[in-house]
Motif scaffolding. Structure first.
Motif, short mmCIF file in Angstrom:
data_model
loop_
_atom_site.label_atom_id
_atom_site.label_comp_id
_atom_site.label_asym_id
_atom_site.label_seq_id
_atom_site.Cartn_x
_atom_site.Cartn_y
_atom_site.Cartn_z
N ASP A 73 43.05 44.14 33.18
CA ASP A 73 44.29 43.38 33.14
C ASP A 73 44.08 42.04 33.85
OD1 ASP A 73 45.63 45.38 31.78
OD2 ASP A 73 46.54 46.23 33.58
N PRO A 74 44.85 41.01 33.48
CA PRO A 74 44.72 39.71 34.13
C PRO A 74 44.84 39.83 35.66
CG PRO A 74 46.14 39.54 32.22
CD PRO A 74 45.86 41.01 32.42
N GLY A 75 43.94 39.16 36.37
CA GLY A 75 43.95 39.14 37.82
C GLY A 75 43.21 40.27 38.50
N GLU A 76 42.85 41.31 37.77
CA GLU A 76 42.16 42.46 38.38
C GLU A 76 40.77 42.10 38.89
OE1 GLU A 76 43.00 45.84 39.15
OE2 GLU A 76 44.91 44.84 38.99
N ASP A 77 40.12 41.11 38.26
CA ASP A 77 38.78 40.72 38.70
C ASP A 77 38.79 39.40 39.46
OD1 ASP A 77 39.38 39.14 36.51
OD2 ASP A 77 37.44 39.39 35.54
N ALA A 78 39.96 39.00 39.96
CA ALA A 78 40.11 37.78 40.75
C ALA A 78 40.46 38.15 42.19
CB ALA A 78 41.23 36.92 40.15
N PRO A 79 40.30 37.22 43.13
CA PRO A 79 40.66 37.52 44.51
C PRO A 79 42.07 38.13 44.60
CG PRO A 79 39.58 35.41 44.40
CD PRO A 79 39.80 35.86 42.98
N GLY A 80 42.18 39.22 45.33
CA GLY A 80 43.44 39.94 45.45
C GLY A 80 43.58 41.06 44.44
N GLY A 81 42.71 41.09 43.42
CA GLY A 81 42.75 42.15 42.41
C GLY A 81 42.04 43.40 42.89
N GLY A 82 42.17 44.46 42.14
CA GLY A 82 41.58 45.74 42.52
C GLY A 82 40.15 45.94 42.10
N HIS A 83 39.58 44.97 41.39
CA HIS A 83 38.23 45.13 40.86
C HIS A 83 37.31 44.03 41.39
CE1 HIS A 83 36.88 48.18 38.01
NE2 HIS A 83 35.90 47.37 37.70
N VAL A 84 37.42 43.77 42.71
CA VAL A 84 36.60 42.76 43.36
C VAL A 84 36.15 43.24 44.74
CG1 VAL A 84 37.61 40.76 42.21
CG2 VAL A 84 38.61 41.58 44.32
N GLY A 85 34.96 42.80 45.16
CA GLY A 85 34.42 43.00 46.50
C GLY A 85 34.92 44.17 47.30
N SER A 86 35.59 43.86 48.41
CA SER A 86 36.00 44.89 49.36
C SER A 86 37.20 45.71 48.89
CB SER A 86 36.28 44.28 50.72
OG SER A 86 37.32 43.32 50.62
N ALA A 87 37.74 45.45 47.70
CA ALA A 87 38.85 46.25 47.17
C ALA A 87 38.40 47.66 46.80
CB ALA A 87 39.47 45.57 45.95
N GLY A 88 37.09 47.88 46.75
CA GLY A 88 36.57 49.19 46.40
C GLY A 88 36.65 50.18 47.55
N GLY A 89 36.07 51.33 47.33
CA GLY A 89 36.03 52.38 48.35
C GLY A 89 34.86 53.30 48.12
N ASN A 90 34.72 54.28 48.97
CA ASN A 90 33.62 55.26 48.88
C ASN A 90 32.27 54.57 48.75
OD1 ASN A 90 35.42 57.49 48.98
ND2 ASN A 90 35.83 57.22 46.80
N PHE A 91 32.04 53.56 49.57
CA PHE A 91 30.80 52.81 49.51
C PHE A 91 29.63 53.66 50.00
CE2 PHE A 91 34.02 49.51 49.73
CZ PHE A 91 33.63 48.71 48.67
N VAL A 92 28.54 53.63 49.25
CA VAL A 92 27.31 54.35 49.61
C VAL A 92 26.21 53.31 49.73
CG1 VAL A 92 25.63 56.08 48.89
CG2 VAL A 92 28.07 56.42 48.38
N ALA A 93 25.65 53.20 50.93
CA ALA A 93 24.61 52.20 51.18
C ALA A 93 23.31 52.58 50.50
CB ALA A 93 24.38 52.07 52.69
N GLY A 94 22.62 51.57 50.00
CA GLY A 94 21.31 51.76 49.39
C GLY A 94 20.25 51.95 50.46
#
Length: 169
Positions: A73-94
């Motif tokens: 959806d529009p804005g989801e991959d922009a700052p403040g959207g849910g599909h960018v950088g720190s908006a994620g969760g359950n991060f697993v380090a390489g």
């Protein structure tokens, strides 16, 4: 009761995984920041938008097929959207990377390309209902979103654009 047929614009929602990299607060400082490379889970909020039937419509809206695609959806991959950088969760380090708890101030970025595309899972549709030999997408069908790093069938489509044409079988 049958399943509703999916049409252009119907929502696709779920979770997918992405490769991420960046820097952020080091939980074992010093130094105050650490490099992070790993994988994170992201909310997918999109809709069916491409490769729809050019032959069959419901109330003037093109029907979605198992060859159709979704986009964010529009804005989801922009700052403040849910599909960018720190908006994620359950991060697993390489390997060789410090575990990082991302913050709003970090530089975490999704590195997968293309971002946002979803395709129906191979089990989607019903073999009894086709358009030009291609199965029609049905309410609740699984959608493999973005890069496919994560679990197969990580999102689903919901029929919202029409409420009267169903498929039983």
């Amino acid at each position: 009761m049958g399943q509703l047929l999916v049409v252009k614009g119907d929502p696709v929602q779920g979770t997918d995984q992405h490769n991420v990299k960046g820097t952020g607060p080091n939980p074992a400082a010093p130094p105050p920041t650490a490099t992070y490379v790993g994988i994170g889970d992201y909310a997918y909020k999109g809709s069916v938008t491409e490769a729809l039937s050019t032959f069959v419509t419901i109330a003037g809206t093109p029907v979605a097929l198992v060859t159709s695609h979704s986009g964010l959806d529009p804005g989801e991959d922009a700052p403040g959207g849910g599909h960018v950088g720190s908006a994620g969760g359950n991060f697993v380090a390489g390997p060789g990377t410090v575990a990082l708890i991302p913050t709003v101030d970090d530089t975490l970025q999704i590195t997968d390309k293309p971002l946002g595309t979803g395709v129906p899972n191979s089990a989607a549709g019903n073999a009894l209902l086709t358009v030009g030999g291609v199965r029609v997408l049905l309410d609740g069908d699984a959608i493999d979103t973005c890069s496919g790093l994560g679990k197969a069938a990580d999102s689903t489509v919901t029929a919202h654009g029409q409420d009267f044409v169903t498929c039983s079988g």
